[in-house]
Design a protein around this motif. Sequence first.
Motif, short mmCIF file in Angstrom:
data_model
loop_
_atom_site.label_atom_id
_atom_site.label_comp_id
_atom_site.label_asym_id
_atom_site.label_seq_id
_atom_site.Cartn_x
_atom_site.Cartn_y
_atom_site.Cartn_z
N GLU A 63 0.82 -1.21 0.00
CA GLU A 63 0.00 0.00 0.00
C GLU A 63 0.86 1.27 0.00
OE1 GLU A 63 0.85 -0.74 4.35
OE2 GLU A 63 0.44 -1.95 2.56
N LEU A 64 2.12 1.13 0.37
CA LEU A 64 3.03 2.29 0.35
C LEU A 64 3.63 2.41 -1.05
CD1 LEU A 64 4.88 1.85 3.77
CD2 LEU A 64 3.03 3.42 3.22
N SER A 65 3.05 3.26 -1.86
CA SER A 65 3.46 3.39 -3.25
C SER A 65 4.35 4.60 -3.50
CB SER A 65 2.22 3.48 -4.16
OG SER A 65 1.40 4.58 -3.78
N SER A 66 4.39 5.55 -2.59
CA SER A 66 5.29 6.70 -2.70
C SER A 66 5.69 7.12 -1.28
CB SER A 66 4.62 7.86 -3.44
OG SER A 66 3.37 8.19 -2.87
N THR A 89 16.40 2.04 13.76
CA THR A 89 15.12 2.68 13.46
C THR A 89 15.23 3.50 12.18
OG1 THR A 89 15.69 4.52 14.95
CG2 THR A 89 14.27 2.77 15.83
N PHE A 90 14.14 3.48 11.41
CA PHE A 90 14.08 4.19 10.14
C PHE A 90 12.79 5.01 10.08
CE2 PHE A 90 16.30 0.20 9.75
CZ PHE A 90 17.47 0.53 9.10
N LYS A 91 12.90 6.25 9.66
CA LYS A 91 11.72 7.10 9.56
C LYS A 91 11.17 7.03 8.15
CE LYS A 91 14.81 11.08 9.07
NZ LYS A 91 15.25 12.36 9.64
N ILE A 92 9.87 6.89 8.07
CA ILE A 92 9.18 6.73 6.78
C ILE A 92 8.08 7.78 6.70
CG2 ILE A 92 7.74 5.18 5.38
CD1 ILE A 92 9.17 2.86 6.87
N GLN A 93 7.97 8.43 5.55
CA GLN A 93 6.85 9.35 5.34
C GLN A 93 6.39 9.28 3.89
OE1 GLN A 93 7.32 13.37 6.72
NE2 GLN A 93 5.17 13.84 6.42
N GLU A 94 5.08 9.22 3.73
CA GLU A 94 4.49 9.17 2.40
C GLU A 94 4.38 10.58 1.82
OE1 GLU A 94 1.06 6.40 2.03
OE2 GLU A 94 1.36 6.09 4.18
N PHE A 95 4.21 10.64 0.49
CA PHE A 95 4.02 11.92 -0.18
C PHE A 95 3.21 11.71 -1.46
CE2 PHE A 95 8.00 10.07 -1.66
CZ PHE A 95 7.91 10.19 -3.04
N THR A 96 2.68 12.80 -1.98
CA THR A 96 1.92 12.76 -3.23
C THR A 96 2.87 12.91 -4.39
OG1 THR A 96 0.01 13.77 -2.14
CG2 THR A 96 0.05 13.84 -4.56
N PRO A 97 2.86 11.97 -5.35
CA PRO A 97 3.78 12.06 -6.49
C PRO A 97 3.59 13.36 -7.27
CG PRO A 97 2.78 9.89 -6.39
CD PRO A 97 2.05 10.74 -5.39
N ASP A 104 4.49 15.17 2.89
CA ASP A 104 3.35 15.70 3.63
C ASP A 104 2.35 14.62 4.05
OD1 ASP A 104 2.49 14.99 1.13
OD2 ASP A 104 1.69 16.95 0.57
N GLY A 105 2.74 13.36 3.88
CA GLY A 105 1.81 12.28 4.17
C GLY A 105 2.05 11.61 5.52
N LYS A 106 1.49 10.45 5.67
CA LYS A 106 1.53 9.70 6.92
C LYS A 106 2.96 9.35 7.30
CE LYS A 106 -0.27 5.47 9.10
NZ LYS A 106 -1.12 4.27 8.91
N LYS A 107 3.25 9.47 8.60
CA LYS A 107 4.57 9.13 9.13
C LYS A 107 4.51 7.77 9.83
CE LYS A 107 5.91 13.92 10.15
NZ LYS A 107 6.37 14.83 11.23
N GLN A 108 5.58 7.00 9.66
CA GLN A 108 5.72 5.73 10.37
C GLN A 108 7.20 5.53 10.71
OE1 GLN A 108 2.93 2.40 8.98
NE2 GLN A 108 3.14 3.60 7.11
N VAL A 109 7.43 4.67 11.68
CA VAL A 109 8.81 4.31 12.06
C VAL A 109 8.95 2.80 11.97
CG1 VAL A 109 10.47 4.17 13.96
CG2 VAL A 109 9.28 6.32 13.50
N LEU A 110 10.01 2.37 11.29
CA LEU A 110 10.29 0.95 11.16
C LEU A 110 11.41 0.57 12.12
CD1 LEU A 110 9.92 -1.77 9.66
CD2 LEU A 110 11.65 -0.97 8.03
#
Length: 244
Positions: A63-66, A89-97, A104-110
């Motif tokens: 579901e994480l496409s960008s 730990t790795f910081k992940i954030q989605e964005f609009t292509p 500017d999208g959802k933040k997650q940490v792996l």
Amino acid sequence: MKKTILILFASLYLIPQNSNAQNEGAAVIAGVLAIGAGIGAVEQIKEQAELTATQWILSNHPELSSFSLQTLDFNGKKLKDMSAVSVMTFKIQEFTPSDKPELDGKKQVLFGFTSAGWISKYGINFEKVNWHLVDNAEWLNMMVSYVKVSSSEKNTSEIKSTLKEGRVVNKGVKVKNKLVIPFFKLTGDMYFVTDYSSNMKLVYNERSLGIFLKDTQDLVQISRSGIIDIHHFFFMKDNLFKKI
């Protein structure tokens, strides 16, 4: 690495040209080269870990496409200390292509929880890494449980409100410069434990957050600075990521 090269050339220039000095110079050069090799090895490990983290996201979260993925806590480690790393730990954030997109999208940490022997003379064994992805809601729930076991405060809504405004430090939860929720004072060999989920227990020990992984029976620790960095990433107003 540039600093290492400069030191090497400076050493060559400053060493007098006689037999004893040349022997001393050889030792200096060998030491400098060893430092350079160590730095290179650590950087290689970091790059491999970040690549493997990206591959795990691509395989397990279609579901994480960008998105952007960057290392959050894997810095300041010497080569001899790398085998003792218990969590990456790795910081992940989605964005609009788009052209020059904004994060500017959802933040997650792996989280990458490592088991003993994940680094050996044969290289890195990423099969000994247990991956766990959390968003801000899950992280907040974890912190609420951690604060409850670490202090006398048990009111969930009060803890959540305080955590969103403040940060976790060595002595408790601070809002601005005021210690709002003080943690219990413990000696280094004392632990408070809460059964957080089917996957993990949270362990309070002075100066660290312990996570006991039920599947692997490993107890890993996140430093207080690591907790602050994750919390800051999720709840700060500004973005830790730079523009792509």
